[in-house]
Scaffold this motif. Structure first.
Motif, PDB file in Angstrom:
ATOM      1  N   PHE A 138      -5.883 -11.924  -8.032  1.00  0.00           N
ATOM      2  CA  PHE A 138      -5.096 -11.564  -6.858  1.00  0.00           C
ATOM      3  C   PHE A 138      -5.991 -10.877  -5.842  1.00  0.00           C
ATOM      4  O   PHE A 138      -6.583  -9.838  -6.119  1.00  0.00           O
ATOM      5  CB  PHE A 138      -3.931 -10.645  -7.245  1.00  0.00           C
ATOM      6  N   THR A 139      -6.094 -11.481  -4.654  1.00  0.00           N
ATOM      7  CA  THR A 139      -6.888 -10.906  -3.575  1.00  0.00           C
ATOM      8  C   THR A 139      -5.993  -9.990  -2.745  1.00  0.00           C
ATOM      9  O   THR A 139      -4.980 -10.445  -2.206  1.00  0.00           O
ATOM     10  CB  THR A 139      -7.473 -12.008  -2.665  1.00  0.00           C
ATOM     11  N   PRO A 140      -6.327  -8.709  -2.609  1.00  0.00           N
ATOM     12  CA  PRO A 140      -5.477  -7.801  -1.825  1.00  0.00           C
ATOM     13  C   PRO A 140      -5.458  -8.182  -0.354  1.00  0.00           C
ATOM     14  O   PRO A 140      -6.346  -8.890   0.143  1.00  0.00           O
ATOM     15  CB  PRO A 140      -6.130  -6.433  -2.045  1.00  0.00           C
ATOM     16  N   ALA A 141      -4.451  -7.698   0.341  1.00  0.00           N
ATOM     17  CA  ALA A 141      -4.230  -8.092   1.732  1.00  0.00           C
ATOM     18  C   ALA A 141      -5.446  -7.843   2.608  1.00  0.00           C
ATOM     19  O   ALA A 141      -5.797  -8.683   3.454  1.00  0.00           O
ATOM     20  CB  ALA A 141      -3.017  -7.349   2.288  1.00  0.00           C
ATOM     21  N   TYR A 142      -6.115  -6.708   2.432  1.00  0.00           N
ATOM     22  CA  TYR A 142      -7.217  -6.377   3.336  1.00  0.00           C
ATOM     23  C   TYR A 142      -8.426  -7.289   3.152  1.00  0.00           C
ATOM     24  O   TYR A 142      -9.317  -7.327   4.002  1.00  0.00           O
ATOM     25  CB  TYR A 142      -7.631  -4.904   3.156  1.00  0.00           C
ATOM     26  N   GLN A 143      -8.458  -8.061   2.065  1.00  0.00           N
ATOM     27  CA  GLN A 143      -9.555  -8.992   1.839  1.00  0.00           C
ATOM     28  C   GLN A 143      -9.180 -10.431   2.204  1.00  0.00           C
ATOM     29  O   GLN A 143      -9.999 -11.334   2.059  1.00  0.00           O
ATOM     30  CB  GLN A 143     -10.001  -8.934   0.369  1.00  0.00           C
ATOM     31  N   ARG A 144      -7.960 -10.642   2.678  1.00  0.00           N
ATOM     32  CA  ARG A 144      -7.534 -11.979   3.084  1.00  0.00           C
ATOM     33  C   ARG A 144      -7.792 -12.155   4.577  1.00  0.00           C
ATOM     34  O   ARG A 144      -7.516 -11.258   5.374  1.00  0.00           O
ATOM     35  CB  ARG A 144      -6.050 -12.190   2.769  1.00  0.00           C
ATOM     36  N   SER A 145      -8.305 -13.313   4.939  1.00  0.00           N
ATOM     37  CA  SER A 145      -8.649 -13.568   6.341  1.00  0.00           C
ATOM     38  C   SER A 145      -7.401 -13.986   7.113  1.00  0.00           C
ATOM     39  O   SER A 145      -7.166 -15.164   7.382  1.00  0.00           O
ATOM     40  CB  SER A 145      -9.720 -14.664   6.434  1.00  0.00           C
ATOM     41  N   ILE A 146      -6.591 -12.983   7.444  1.00  0.00           N
ATOM     42  CA  ILE A 146      -5.332 -13.250   8.145  1.00  0.00           C
ATOM     43  C   ILE A 146      -5.201 -12.349   9.367  1.00  0.00           C
ATOM     44  O   ILE A 146      -5.741 -11.252   9.416  1.00  0.00           O
ATOM     45  CB  ILE A 146      -4.098 -13.017   7.240  1.00  0.00           C
ATOM     46  N   GLY A 147      -4.488 -12.851  10.352  1.00  0.00           N
ATOM     47  CA  GLY A 147      -3.977 -12.033  11.435  1.00  0.00           C
ATOM     48  C   GLY A 147      -2.469 -11.980  11.268  1.00  0.00           C
ATOM     49  O   GLY A 147      -1.841 -13.000  10.979  1.00  0.00           O
ATOM     50  N   TYR A 148      -1.877 -10.801  11.397  1.00  0.00           N
ATOM     51  CA  TYR A 148      -0.444 -10.634  11.131  1.00  0.00           C
ATOM     52  C   TYR A 148       0.205 -10.005  12.362  1.00  0.00           C
ATOM     53  O   TYR A 148      -0.181  -8.926  12.791  1.00  0.00           O
ATOM     54  CB  TYR A 148      -0.231  -9.740   9.908  1.00  0.00           C
ATOM     55  N   VAL A 149       1.215 -10.690  12.911  1.00  0.00           N
ATOM     56  CA  VAL A 149       1.974 -10.175  14.041  1.00  0.00           C
ATOM     57  C   VAL A 149       3.390  -9.894  13.552  1.00  0.00           C
ATOM     58  O   VAL A 149       4.098 -10.804  13.126  1.00  0.00           O
ATOM     59  CB  VAL A 149       2.005 -11.174  15.217  1.00  0.00           C
ATOM     60  N   PHE A 150       3.795  -8.622  13.619  1.00  0.00           N
ATOM     61  CA  PHE A 150       5.098  -8.204  13.114  1.00  0.00           C
ATOM     62  C   PHE A 150       6.160  -8.292  14.224  1.00  0.00           C
ATOM     63  O   PHE A 150       5.852  -8.548  15.387  1.00  0.00           O
ATOM     64  CB  PHE A 150       5.019  -6.769  12.591  1.00  0.00           C
ATOM     65  N   GLN A 151       7.413  -8.055  13.840  1.00  0.00           N
ATOM     66  CA  GLN A 151       8.494  -8.036  14.830  1.00  0.00           C
ATOM     67  C   GLN A 151       8.240  -6.980  15.892  1.00  0.00           C
ATOM     68  O   GLN A 151       8.463  -7.199  17.078  1.00  0.00           O
ATOM     69  CB  GLN A 151       9.835  -7.772  14.134  1.00  0.00           C
ATOM     70  N   GLU A 152       7.791  -5.822  15.462  1.00  0.00           N
ATOM     71  CA  GLU A 152       7.407  -4.757  16.389  1.00  0.00           C
ATOM     72  C   GLU A 152       5.893  -4.794  16.548  1.00  0.00           C
ATOM     73  O   GLU A 152       5.165  -5.067  15.588  1.00  0.00           O
ATOM     74  CB  GLU A 152       7.840  -3.392  15.854  1.00  0.00           C
ATOM     75  N   ALA A 153       5.414  -4.508  17.750  1.00  0.00           N
ATOM     76  CA  ALA A 153       3.984  -4.660  18.037  1.00  0.00           C
ATOM     77  C   ALA A 153       3.110  -3.747  17.178  1.00  0.00           C
ATOM     78  O   ALA A 153       1.985  -4.096  16.837  1.00  0.00           O
ATOM     79  CB  ALA A 153       3.724  -4.391  19.518  1.00  0.00           C
TER      80      ALA A 153
END
Length: 366
Positions: free
Chosen positions: A78-93
């Motif tokens: 299991f790769t933790p979130a901070y090591q995944r190459s993602i950009g995340y945009v939430f409902q609130e900025a």
């Protein structure tokens, strides 16, 4: 299943139990390596939970998440979130309030796996129209402006995958319409696959290339936009807002009548309101089933401009007991008409019959 190469392979099983409610998420899908995949469903269907599993913010009891050939979860790995190459945009900025817009962007750039080039930075700023906002603090920005900064921040991480969790949900209608064109351009300019959670048909129509539909935690449909939206057994795509998406090219504009003609297949074209589009431009057309009527012959004296030869493929019940959804084949395109049972009876409609579809109104979606 999509015919395009898969970017994301996800097999996720997760169960939650509370005193009042038991929720199970069970999704097994392969999603394409380009464009926007909309994760669609009503509230409580599991959309955000699924996205959080992809991001590594939730850890399913059973699961496999593979992105661009890299296993983020597989077996006991299991790769933790901070090591995944993602950009995340939430409902609130969720911007850092003590930093300016530019400060928020610079913070994101420090997280990027590779150095962000000046050209890429300027491209992001220009695409999202942030030039005049960079020195402002979040409290000085409108909701739409804050969300544009949040999207830019996610892009500047240079992720392999961009996740957007109902980014317009907290905005009023005016701010939504303000930001939608930026999202549409984002899809066209950057080659980053996007997973976009929404419960809005309008957002799907304008942005999505591919759709994954969830209901009660289960995957009930997945495929290309036009294919999924035309499925008669999906209740969320039936009723008053049922419709069809076509794609075509503008071949003529009438300045006299403020109309544009769009060719969607050989010999199949429709007129719609000219919104300032250019001849040669490719765009989407949304045709609502309630705006389609059926005749047995081409009525020459009619106020309806769009008349298309069609064959009846199937006749399905509608959510309204007085209505039917008639699925039509127009050359290589499909179309849906929503008519009364009485009209179908009086016309003697049957599967395989040749008819003329009259399209009262179309929405040109850039």
């Amino acid at each position: 299943m999509a015919n395009t190469p898969s970017m994301l392979r996800a097999r996720v099983k997760l169960e939650r139990q509370s005193a009042q409610h038991r929720f199970c998420l069970d999704v097994d899908c392969e999603l394409p390596d380009s464009g926007v995949t909309a994760i669609f469903g009503v509230s409580g269907s599991g959309k955000t939970t699924f996205l959080r599993c992809i991001a590594g913010l939730e850890r399913p009891e059973q699961g496999e998440v593979v992105v661009a050939g890299q296993a983020w979860q597989q077996g006991t790995s299991f790769t933790p979130a901070y090591q995944r190459s993602i950009g995340y945009v939430f409902q609130e900025a969720s911007l850092f309030e003590h930093l300016t817009a530019k400060g928020n962007l610079l913070f994101a750039m420090k997280r990027a796996d590779q150095k962000v080039s000046d050209d890429y930075y300027q491209e992001v700023i220009s695409l999202l129209g942030l030039e005049t906002l960079l020195q402002r603090f979040p409290i000085e920005l409108s909701g739409g402006e804050r969300q544009r900064v949040a999207i830019a921040r996610a892009l500047l991480i240079q992720p392999k995958l961009l996740l957007m969790d109902e980014p317009l949900a907290s905005l009023d209608q005016a701010r939504r319409q303000e930001i939608l064109p930026y999202l549409a351009r984002l899809r066209e300019v950057f080659a980053i696959p996007i997973l976009y959670v929404t419960h809005s048909i309008d957002e799907i129509v304008q942005l999505a290339d591919h759709v994954l539909v969830l209901k009660d935690g289960k995957q009930i449909a997945e495929g290309e936009l036009t294919e999924v939206l035309s499925q008669p057994d999906l209740p969320m795509f039936t009723g008053f807002d049922a419709g069809t998406i076509w794609q075509g090219q503008v071949i003529e504009r009438s300045e006299t009548w403020h109309l544009a003609q769009v060719e969607c297949a050989q010999g199949v074209s429709v007129w719609g309101r000219d919104t300032g589009i250019s001849v040669g431009q490719t765009l989407r057309i949304r045709i609502l089933a309630r705006d389609v009527s059926i005749t047995l012959e081409d009525a020459t004296a009619s106020s309806i401009l769009n008349k298309i030869s069609a064959k009846i493929l199937r006749i399905d019940p509608d959510l309204d007991e007085a209505m039917l959804l008639v699925r039509l084949q127009c050359d290589v395109l499909s179309l849906t008409a929503r008519i009364t049972k009485r009209s179908a009876h009086e016309l003697g409609l049957s599967i395989g019959q040749q008819v003329v579809a009259q399209v009262k109104s179309v929405a040109l979606v850039c």
